[in-house]
Design a protein around this motif. Structure first.
Motif, short mmCIF file in Angstrom:
data_model
loop_
_atom_site.label_atom_id
_atom_site.label_comp_id
_atom_site.label_asym_id
_atom_site.label_seq_id
_atom_site.Cartn_x
_atom_site.Cartn_y
_atom_site.Cartn_z
N SER A 494 0.83 -1.21 0.00
CA SER A 494 0.00 0.00 0.00
C SER A 494 0.86 1.25 0.00
CB SER A 494 -0.97 -0.02 1.18
OG SER A 494 -0.27 -0.22 2.37
N PHE A 495 0.57 2.12 -0.93
CA PHE A 495 1.26 3.42 -1.00
C PHE A 495 0.34 4.42 -1.67
CE2 PHE A 495 2.53 0.92 -4.73
CZ PHE A 495 2.32 1.80 -5.78
N ASP A 496 0.68 5.68 -1.54
CA ASP A 496 -0.10 6.75 -2.14
C ASP A 496 0.16 6.74 -3.65
OD1 ASP A 496 -1.04 9.12 -3.20
OD2 ASP A 496 -0.51 10.30 -1.43
N VAL A 497 -0.74 6.11 -4.35
CA VAL A 497 -0.55 5.85 -5.78
C VAL A 497 -0.35 7.14 -6.56
CG1 VAL A 497 -1.71 4.91 -7.81
CG2 VAL A 497 -1.87 3.70 -5.64
N GLU A 498 -1.16 8.12 -6.27
CA GLU A 498 -1.09 9.36 -7.03
C GLU A 498 0.25 10.06 -6.80
OE1 GLU A 498 -4.71 11.58 -6.87
OE2 GLU A 498 -3.73 13.34 -7.73
N ALA A 499 0.69 10.11 -5.55
CA ALA A 499 1.96 10.79 -5.24
C ALA A 499 3.12 10.08 -5.94
CB ALA A 499 2.18 10.81 -3.72
N VAL A 500 3.10 8.76 -5.91
CA VAL A 500 4.19 7.99 -6.52
C VAL A 500 4.18 8.16 -8.04
CG1 VAL A 500 5.00 5.63 -6.98
CG2 VAL A 500 4.47 6.35 -4.64
N PHE A 501 3.00 8.10 -8.64
CA PHE A 501 2.92 8.27 -10.10
C PHE A 501 3.39 9.67 -10.50
CE2 PHE A 501 -0.75 4.95 -10.71
CZ PHE A 501 0.13 3.97 -10.28
N LYS A 502 2.97 10.66 -9.76
CA LYS A 502 3.38 12.03 -10.08
C LYS A 502 4.89 12.17 -10.01
CE LYS A 502 -0.41 15.22 -9.11
NZ LYS A 502 -1.20 15.46 -7.88
N CYS A 504 7.05 9.86 -10.46
CA CYS A 504 7.62 9.17 -11.62
C CYS A 504 7.58 10.07 -12.86
CB CYS A 504 6.87 7.87 -11.90
SG CYS A 504 7.30 6.56 -10.74
N ALA A 505 6.45 10.75 -13.04
CA ALA A 505 6.34 11.66 -14.18
C ALA A 505 7.38 12.78 -14.07
CB ALA A 505 4.93 12.23 -14.25
N ASP A 506 7.53 13.34 -12.90
CA ASP A 506 8.46 14.46 -12.70
C ASP A 506 9.91 14.05 -12.90
OD1 ASP A 506 6.33 16.02 -12.12
OD2 ASP A 506 6.61 16.01 -9.93
N HIS A 507 10.26 12.83 -12.50
CA HIS A 507 11.67 12.42 -12.52
C HIS A 507 12.00 11.51 -13.69
CE1 HIS A 507 12.72 14.17 -8.58
NE2 HIS A 507 11.43 13.99 -8.35
N ARG A 508 11.10 11.46 -14.67
CA ARG A 508 11.34 10.63 -15.84
C ARG A 508 11.63 9.18 -15.47
NH1 ARG A 508 13.77 12.93 -21.40
NH2 ARG A 508 12.34 14.67 -21.32
N VAL A 509 10.90 8.69 -14.50
CA VAL A 509 11.01 7.27 -14.16
C VAL A 509 9.80 6.59 -14.82
CG1 VAL A 509 10.88 5.58 -12.30
CG2 VAL A 509 12.20 7.69 -11.99
N ALA A 510 10.08 5.65 -15.70
CA ALA A 510 8.96 4.96 -16.34
C ALA A 510 8.35 3.97 -15.37
CB ALA A 510 9.45 4.23 -17.59
N LEU A 511 7.04 3.84 -15.41
CA LEU A 511 6.38 2.80 -14.62
C LEU A 511 6.41 1.52 -15.42
CD1 LEU A 511 3.41 4.92 -13.36
CD2 LEU A 511 4.95 3.65 -11.86
N GLU A 512 6.76 0.44 -14.77
CA GLU A 512 6.79 -0.82 -15.49
C GLU A 512 5.39 -1.42 -15.60
OE1 GLU A 512 9.86 -4.33 -15.52
OE2 GLU A 512 8.51 -4.65 -13.81
N MET A 529 -4.69 5.74 -15.18
CA MET A 529 -4.59 6.86 -14.26
C MET A 529 -3.21 7.51 -14.35
SD MET A 529 -4.89 6.39 -10.18
CE MET A 529 -4.21 7.60 -9.06
N ALA A 530 -2.18 6.67 -14.40
CA ALA A 530 -0.81 7.18 -14.46
C ALA A 530 -0.57 7.96 -15.76
CB ALA A 530 0.19 6.03 -14.35
N LYS A 531 -1.17 7.48 -16.84
CA LYS A 531 -1.02 8.20 -18.11
C LYS A 531 -1.59 9.61 -17.98
CE LYS A 531 -2.46 8.44 -22.90
NZ LYS A 531 -2.54 7.79 -24.20
N GLU A 532 -2.73 9.70 -17.33
CA GLU A 532 -3.32 11.02 -17.15
C GLU A 532 -2.45 11.92 -16.30
OE1 GLU A 532 -7.50 10.18 -16.26
OE2 GLU A 532 -7.48 9.48 -18.35
N LEU A 533 -1.64 11.34 -15.45
CA LEU A 533 -0.73 12.13 -14.61
C LEU A 533 0.59 12.40 -15.33
CD1 LEU A 533 -1.39 10.35 -11.19
CD2 LEU A 533 -2.06 12.68 -11.80
N GLY A 534 0.69 11.99 -16.59
CA GLY A 534 1.87 12.33 -17.39
C GLY A 534 2.98 11.29 -17.38
#
Ligand code: DGT
Ligand code: CA
Ligand code: CA
Ligand code: ZN
Length: 585
Positions: A494-502, A504-512, A529-534
């Motif tokens: 369990s983690f804050d999905v939105e914070a982690v995805f954001k 990743c978008a900011d730091h150019r870390v791709a989600l696998e 959802m992650a795509k919408e967050l960039g």
């Protein structure tokens, strides 16, 4: 309320009345009606909505007709509700065991007050059943074996991977049945849902109405499929079986001229179908499993049905791929743009960025593994063996990693510029969010997949902080199997999905999108959802043997369900483009 559901309720009524010892003729009336209704070639609820009558259904008298209308109007059946009140539910469960019908249930309940499967099993083990009237040693042993078989059968939803393998086998078998023109799996399997409840197979024959005998032969052939554990239901045009693996397979045969409409209907999802029907209605059309009809007054004329493309076109829609049919905006999008986004395909992939060799827990040498990828048409790959924290997975320390680089250079060189292996690692994210290697090694690695393999139980806040620290380190290129779940086996962390995805978008870390059949991690809804967050994504196999590169297909399926195009996925880039994107010179 569709025909199937109405039939189910009548079937349950019959079972309960039967167990209660009600009059044979009354019981049989419900059973017979259930069968007729499930074979009725039009939607009874639809007919009622239009004509305020349900039409003539053979074998359905006044009393049953009233109940059907009640179900259509209210979604409930008071008679059924009354019966089930105070009726031990376990008695109905017993009926699901092979060889146990209402008469036996009544006997066991009446004589021994048995009302759960567990009690029945115990009684059989204790030898209590053999003493009952019309029972004996053999029938008792049969029942015990049937219960054991029933229990051994997993009742959870099956992995997409397993469903596809079984479906392909059974379709190959059915292709040899007489007279089959087209055959295709439908349902959740065709939509690529990560787990499936059952396998729905649709097939067609020419002139179905005149070819009753032929369809009978197909059903007969189907019932002989060697993997069948039990035939659940054998109808005129539809049969259900339970495979030995525990998977249920429904086969339907339709007329080839409406195969497209039936395929669309049985592909679903139900929510998508309902939306499609509403759209049709607005255009003076009717869509059902039997085709697209132009409606004028009482007259209905078939205007499409042979293909799905034709069906969508009649509704003013572009073709919508099965993976998108979840009523998640695909119909609105199609109407507005007149074409759908071009969904990513397997052939768009130019690399696999998560693979293991013998150097950690894979089972092939680097040269063998790489040769297979090159042969399969990939342009490059990343070798990402484990880091030292996961000793059980053969995690490597810094000195071993540096030794591996020499081997990688050697193998890459042997391809003479045709293929490149990137120096990567699946680096563990330690408990505090730091990475499992020294900076010196981290700096030199070309691809770092960061994974949280251990400490799954941390609370949400701590887990979020841990992941964020890794993402913000500046080293990580890909966050691997981000939630760590194993389908049907292990919960996601369990983690804050939105914070982690954001982040990743900011730091150019791709989600696998990890394509391992039991991981499927990230899952489709998270990807969208992650795509919408960039965010960008990497579709990887996590293969431990080159034969597993085919798993990438499941990652592609997740991506398609999340509306991804190839631009969203970093391993569709050429090596040159990707190195530039990562600022690697
Ligand atoms: P599953 O089997 O639970 O993984 O999910 P599905 O989607 O394969 O569902 P299933 O096997 O019950 O039915 C196959 C398709 O048939 C479903 O996706 C849509 C269609 N369908 C079934 N029941 C209904 C219904 O009551 N209304 C409509 N419009 N479509 C239905
Ligand atoms: Ca299904
Ligand atoms: Ca089904
Ligand atoms: Zn891993």
């Amino acid at each position: 309320m569709d025909n199937q559901r109405i039939a189910e309720i009548f079937e349950e009524i019959a079972d309960m009345m039967d167990i209660k010892g009600e009059d044979f003729f009354r019981v049989n009336a419900y059973r017979h009606a259930a069968r007729v209704i499930s074979n009725t070639p039009y939607d009874i609820a639809d007919a009622y909505a239009k004509q305020k009558r349900i039409g003539k259904i053979p074998g359905v008298g006044k009393a049953l007709e009233e109940k059907i209308i009640e179900m259509i109007k209210t979604g409930r059946c008071t008679f059924h509700d009354e019966l089930i009140k105070g009726f031990p539910k376990g008695l109905l469960d017993m009926l699901r065991v092979r060889g146990i019908g209402p008469k036996k249930v009544k006997l066991f309940f009446g004589e021994l007050q048995i009302h759960t499967l567990a009690q029945l099993k115990k009684a059989a083990e204790d030898g209590l059943l053999q003493k009952l009237p019309k029972m004996g040693k053999k029938s008792e042993a049969d029942i015990l074996r049937a219960i054991q078989d029933y229990e051994a059968m997993p009742h959870e939803r099956k992995l997409l991977h397993e469903g596809l393998l079984e479906a392909q086998k059974i379709i190959n078998y059915l292709r040899k049945a007489p007279g089959i023109v087209r055959i295709q799996y439908a349902g959740s399997l065709r939509r690529g849902v990560e787990t499936i409840g059952d396998i729905d197979i649709l097939s067609s024959v020419k002139n179905a109405e005149k070819n009753v005998k032929l369809i009978g032969e197909i059903m007969e052939y189907y019932a002989k499929y060697p993997e069948i554990g039990q035939v659940i239901n054998r109808g005129d045009t539809k049969s259900s079986v339970l495979l030995k693996s525990g998977l249920q397979v429904d086969l339907r045969v339709v007329d080839d001229t409406i195969f497209g409409a039936a395929l669309h209907y049985f592909t679903g999802s139900k929510a998508h179908n309902i939306h499609i029907r509403e759209r049709a209605k607005k255009m003076g059309l009717k869509v059902s499993e039997y085709g697209v009809f132009k409606v004028s007054g009482k007259k209905e004329t078939l205007v499409a049905g042979k293909t799905e493309e034709e069906l969508f076109a009649k509704l003013g829609l572009p073709y919508i791929i099965p993976e998108m049919r979840e009523d998640q905006g695909e119909i609105e999008y199609g109407l507005k743009h007149k074409k759908m986004p071009i969904a990513i395909e397997f052939d768009d992939l130019k690399a696999d960025l998560h693979t293991h060799s013998k150097w950690s827990d894979g089972s092939e040498e680097i040269d063998v593994l790489a040769a297979q990828y090159q042969k399969a048409g990939f342009e490059y790959m990343a070798l990402t063996d484990h880091s030292k924290a996961v000793g059980v997975a053969g995690g490597m320390d810094e000195s071993k990693v540096m030794k591996q680089w020499k081997e990688i250079d050697k193998v890459t060189k042997s391809f003479g510029g045709k293929f490149r292996i990137l120096k990567g690692s699946e680096v563990d994210i330690l408990k505090d969010g730091s990475l499992d290697f020294s900076d010196a090694v981290l700096k030199k690695l070309e691809v770092i997949n960061a994974s949280a393999h251990l400490h799954h139980q941390l609370d949400e806040k701590t887990q979020t902080k841990r992941l964020l620290r890794a993402i913000e380190s500046g080293y990580v290129k890909i966050l691997s199997h981000p939630t760590g779940r194993l389908i049907n086996q292990r919960k996601p962390i369990s983690f804050d999905v939105e914070a982690v995805f954001k982040a990743c978008a900011d730091h150019r870390v791709a989600l696998e999108i990890n394509s391992s059949p039991d991981r499927m991690d990230l899952k489709d809804t998270h990807v969208r959802m992650a795509k919408e967050l960039g965010c960008k994504f990497a579709i990887n196999s996590d293969s431990h043997h080159s034969s597993q590169m085919g798993f990438l297909q499941y990652g592609i399926t997740i991506a398609r369900r999340a509306w991804l195009t190839k631009e969203d996925v970093i391993n569709t880039m050429t090596l040159k483009e990707l190195l530039k994107y990562w600022n690697i010179t």
